[in-house]
Design a protein around this motif. Sequence first.
Motif, PDB file in Angstrom:
ATOM      1  N   LYS A   1      -8.613   0.165  11.961  1.00  0.00           N
ATOM      2  CA  LYS A   1      -8.182  -1.232  11.837  1.00  0.00           C
ATOM      3  C   LYS A   1      -8.581  -2.182  12.838  1.00  0.00           C
ATOM      4  N   GLU A   2      -9.203  -1.664  13.734  1.00  0.00           N
ATOM      5  CA  GLU A   2      -9.889  -2.431  15.015  1.00  0.00           C
ATOM      6  C   GLU A   2     -11.184  -2.731  14.260  1.00  0.00           C
ATOM      7  N   ARG A   3     -11.928  -1.919  13.658  1.00  0.00           N
ATOM      8  CA  ARG A   3     -13.329  -2.310  13.086  1.00  0.00           C
ATOM      9  C   ARG A   3     -13.479  -2.981  11.578  1.00  0.00           C
ATOM     10  N   GLN A   4     -12.416  -3.005  10.958  1.00  0.00           N
ATOM     11  CA  GLN A   4     -12.435  -3.508   9.616  1.00  0.00           C
ATOM     12  C   GLN A   4     -11.411  -4.466   9.549  1.00  0.00           C
ATOM     13  N   SER A   5     -11.728  -5.434   8.490  1.00  0.00           N
ATOM     14  CA  SER A   5     -10.988  -6.772   8.406  1.00  0.00           C
ATOM     15  C   SER A   5      -9.732  -6.373   7.852  1.00  0.00           C
ATOM     16  N   SER A   6      -8.730  -7.702   8.028  1.00  0.00           N
ATOM     17  CA  SER A   6      -7.434  -7.073   7.387  1.00  0.00           C
ATOM     18  C   SER A   6      -7.311  -7.273   5.970  1.00  0.00           C
ATOM     19  N   GLY A   7      -8.314  -7.371   5.251  1.00  0.00           N
ATOM     20  CA  GLY A   7      -8.483  -7.117   3.725  1.00  0.00           C
ATOM     21  C   GLY A   7      -9.039  -6.009   3.478  1.00  0.00           C
ATOM     22  N   ARG A   8      -8.888  -5.017   4.137  1.00  0.00           N
ATOM     23  CA  ARG A   8      -9.356  -3.535   3.904  1.00  0.00           C
ATOM     24  C   ARG A   8      -8.416  -2.961   2.676  1.00  0.00           C
ATOM     25  N   ARG A   9      -9.322  -2.353   1.929  1.00  0.00           N
ATOM     26  CA  ARG A   9      -8.753  -1.994   0.601  1.00  0.00           C
ATOM     27  C   ARG A   9      -7.820  -0.835   0.789  1.00  0.00           C
ATOM     28  N   GLN A  10      -6.570  -0.892  -0.113  1.00  0.00           N
ATOM     29  CA  GLN A  10      -5.472   0.151   0.214  1.00  0.00           C
ATOM     30  C   GLN A  10      -5.600   1.321  -0.454  1.00  0.00           C
ATOM     31  N   ASP A  11      -6.932   1.517  -1.350  1.00  0.00           N
ATOM     32  CA  ASP A  11      -7.283   2.830  -2.074  1.00  0.00           C
ATOM     33  C   ASP A  11      -8.224   3.390  -1.551  1.00  0.00           C
TER      34      ASP A  11
ATOM     35  N   GLY B   1       5.057   0.342  -5.792  1.00  0.00           N
ATOM     36  CA  GLY B   1       4.009  -0.334  -5.183  1.00  0.00           C
ATOM     37  C   GLY B   1       2.794   0.232  -5.337  1.00  0.00           C
ATOM     38  N   GLN B   2       2.610   1.448  -5.797  1.00  0.00           N
ATOM     39  CA  GLN B   2       1.496   2.315  -5.675  1.00  0.00           C
ATOM     40  C   GLN B   2       0.667   2.609  -6.993  1.00  0.00           C
ATOM     41  N   ARG B   3       1.427   1.906  -8.009  1.00  0.00           N
ATOM     42  CA  ARG B   3       0.552   2.106  -9.452  1.00  0.00           C
ATOM     43  C   ARG B   3      -0.745   1.902  -9.814  1.00  0.00           C
ATOM     44  N   ASN B   4      -1.491   0.904  -9.032  1.00  0.00           N
ATOM     45  CA  ASN B   4      -2.688   0.779  -9.197  1.00  0.00           C
ATOM     46  C   ASN B   4      -3.918   1.876  -8.834  1.00  0.00           C
ATOM     47  N   ARG B   5      -3.350   1.988  -7.621  1.00  0.00           N
ATOM     48  CA  ARG B   5      -4.141   2.929  -6.716  1.00  0.00           C
ATOM     49  C   ARG B   5      -3.921   4.454  -7.270  1.00  0.00           C
ATOM     50  N   LEU B   6      -2.871   4.612  -7.922  1.00  0.00           N
ATOM     51  CA  LEU B   6      -2.651   5.985  -8.351  1.00  0.00           C
ATOM     52  C   LEU B   6      -3.338   6.166  -9.838  1.00  0.00           C
ATOM     53  N   ILE B   7      -3.391   5.108 -10.393  1.00  0.00           N
ATOM     54  CA  ILE B   7      -4.046   5.077 -11.825  1.00  0.00           C
ATOM     55  C   ILE B   7      -5.581   5.641 -11.566  1.00  0.00           C
ATOM     56  N   ARG B   8      -6.226   4.716 -10.385  1.00  0.00           N
ATOM     57  CA  ARG B   8      -7.590   5.085 -10.145  1.00  0.00           C
ATOM     58  C   ARG B   8      -7.790   6.430  -9.693  1.00  0.00           C
TER      59      ARG B   8
ATOM     60  N   ASP C   1       2.325   4.112   5.484  1.00  0.00           N
ATOM     61  CA  ASP C   1       3.401   5.308   5.668  1.00  0.00           C
ATOM     62  C   ASP C   1       3.098   6.636   5.179  1.00  0.00           C
ATOM     63  N   LEU C   2       3.322   7.608   5.900  1.00  0.00           N
ATOM     64  CA  LEU C   2       3.234   8.989   5.674  1.00  0.00           C
ATOM     65  C   LEU C   2       3.801   9.352   4.455  1.00  0.00           C
ATOM     66  N   GLN C   3       5.209   8.852   4.358  1.00  0.00           N
ATOM     67  CA  GLN C   3       6.166   9.363   3.270  1.00  0.00           C
ATOM     68  C   GLN C   3       5.374   8.780   1.841  1.00  0.00           C
ATOM     69  N   ARG C   4       5.104   7.630   2.061  1.00  0.00           N
ATOM     70  CA  ARG C   4       4.346   7.044   0.757  1.00  0.00           C
ATOM     71  C   ARG C   4       3.292   7.956   0.315  1.00  0.00           C
ATOM     72  N   LEU C   5       2.406   8.229   1.244  1.00  0.00           N
ATOM     73  CA  LEU C   5       0.988   9.130   1.033  1.00  0.00           C
ATOM     74  C   LEU C   5       1.463  10.369   0.713  1.00  0.00           C
ATOM     75  N   ASN C   6       2.594  11.063   1.086  1.00  0.00           N
ATOM     76  CA  ASN C   6       3.124  12.074   0.567  1.00  0.00           C
ATOM     77  C   ASN C   6       3.501  12.149  -1.084  1.00  0.00           C
ATOM     78  N   ALA C   7       4.288  11.050  -1.219  1.00  0.00           N
ATOM     79  CA  ALA C   7       4.627  10.905  -2.440  1.00  0.00           C
ATOM     80  C   ALA C   7       3.368  10.822  -3.700  1.00  0.00           C
ATOM     81  N   ALA C   8       2.405   9.906  -3.085  1.00  0.00           N
ATOM     82  CA  ALA C   8       1.033   9.824  -3.802  1.00  0.00           C
ATOM     83  C   ALA C   8       0.434  11.239  -4.002  1.00  0.00           C
ATOM     84  N   LYS C   9       0.438  12.198  -3.070  1.00  0.00           N
ATOM     85  CA  LYS C   9       0.081  13.343  -2.879  1.00  0.00           C
ATOM     86  C   LYS C   9       0.596  14.275  -4.060  1.00  0.00           C
ATOM     87  N   ASN C  10       1.898  14.086  -4.295  1.00  0.00           N
ATOM     88  CA  ASN C  10       2.777  14.975  -5.331  1.00  0.00           C
ATOM     89  C   ASN C  10       2.110  14.538  -6.550  1.00  0.00           C
ATOM     90  N   VAL C  11       2.166  13.219  -6.837  1.00  0.00           N
ATOM     91  CA  VAL C  11       1.565  12.707  -8.076  1.00  0.00           C
ATOM     92  C   VAL C  11       0.069  13.530  -8.542  1.00  0.00           C
TER      93      VAL C  11
END
Length: 252
Positions: A126-136, A69-76, A174-184
């Motif tokens: 989360k309080e200041r931004q809308s629910s459409g906050r960018r995931q990247d 589920g992280q393909r698009n942001r990892l490409i950027r 999730d911190l584990q997902r971010l850790n995986a992205a960090k490794n890439v």
Amino acid sequence: MEALEFAAIGAAGIAAGGINAVVGSGTLITFPTLLALGYPAVVANVSNNIGLVPGALSAVHGYRRELKGQRNRLIRWGAGSFLGGLTGALLLLALPDKTFDAVVPVLIIIACVLLLLQPRLNRWMKERQSSGRRQDGGVPMWCGVLGTGVYGGYFGAAQGVLLMGLFGSFLQDDLQRLNAAKNVLSAIVNGVAAVVFIAVADVDWAVAGVIAAGSILGGALGARVGRRLSPTVLRGVIITVGVTAAILMTVR
């Protein structure tokens, strides 16, 4: 290479591969080890970088489930890491080591503070931004990844700490997902820097080979251990290694 020297470098490679999978500061083990054994600083840095690339790939494979589920942001982000790593590697060959030595400890401490404040930052954002906050993380995140890539291509120690601090300040995930992205991203930076070093730098291939073998094993083991850690424990490990890295680089 004598047997004891071989064993010391191999053990450092295993430890570095494991730490890189969980945190991203393995260079702080292998680089000082090579210096202590009498290798010139630039040769040690270059050979160490090349040797740790296979371990980085091993860590990416170990965290493959968390990459879904992280393909698009990892490409950027990957494009930023590629450009940053290339720039950093070229700077290493052109500038004196002291250029980054004065700045890097400060950057690591800032990253640790950001990571420590991650839960509070996420609630505030989360309080200041809308629910459409960018995931990247948008443009600011991309620029941060680029800057971290420059640092990683130049030296690489605690690159993962900087990335995790960056993630903590811009993303809610999730911190584990971010850790995986960090490794890439770390693998991309180290990989492109390694290509540059192979092409134009003086490499000790015996050292690089021993570190590579150790880092592959360490990366696989580190991925298993890292996935089982709770977010709080993982955050504590990252901060501890980050502060240690800043201290070591200050007195180096």
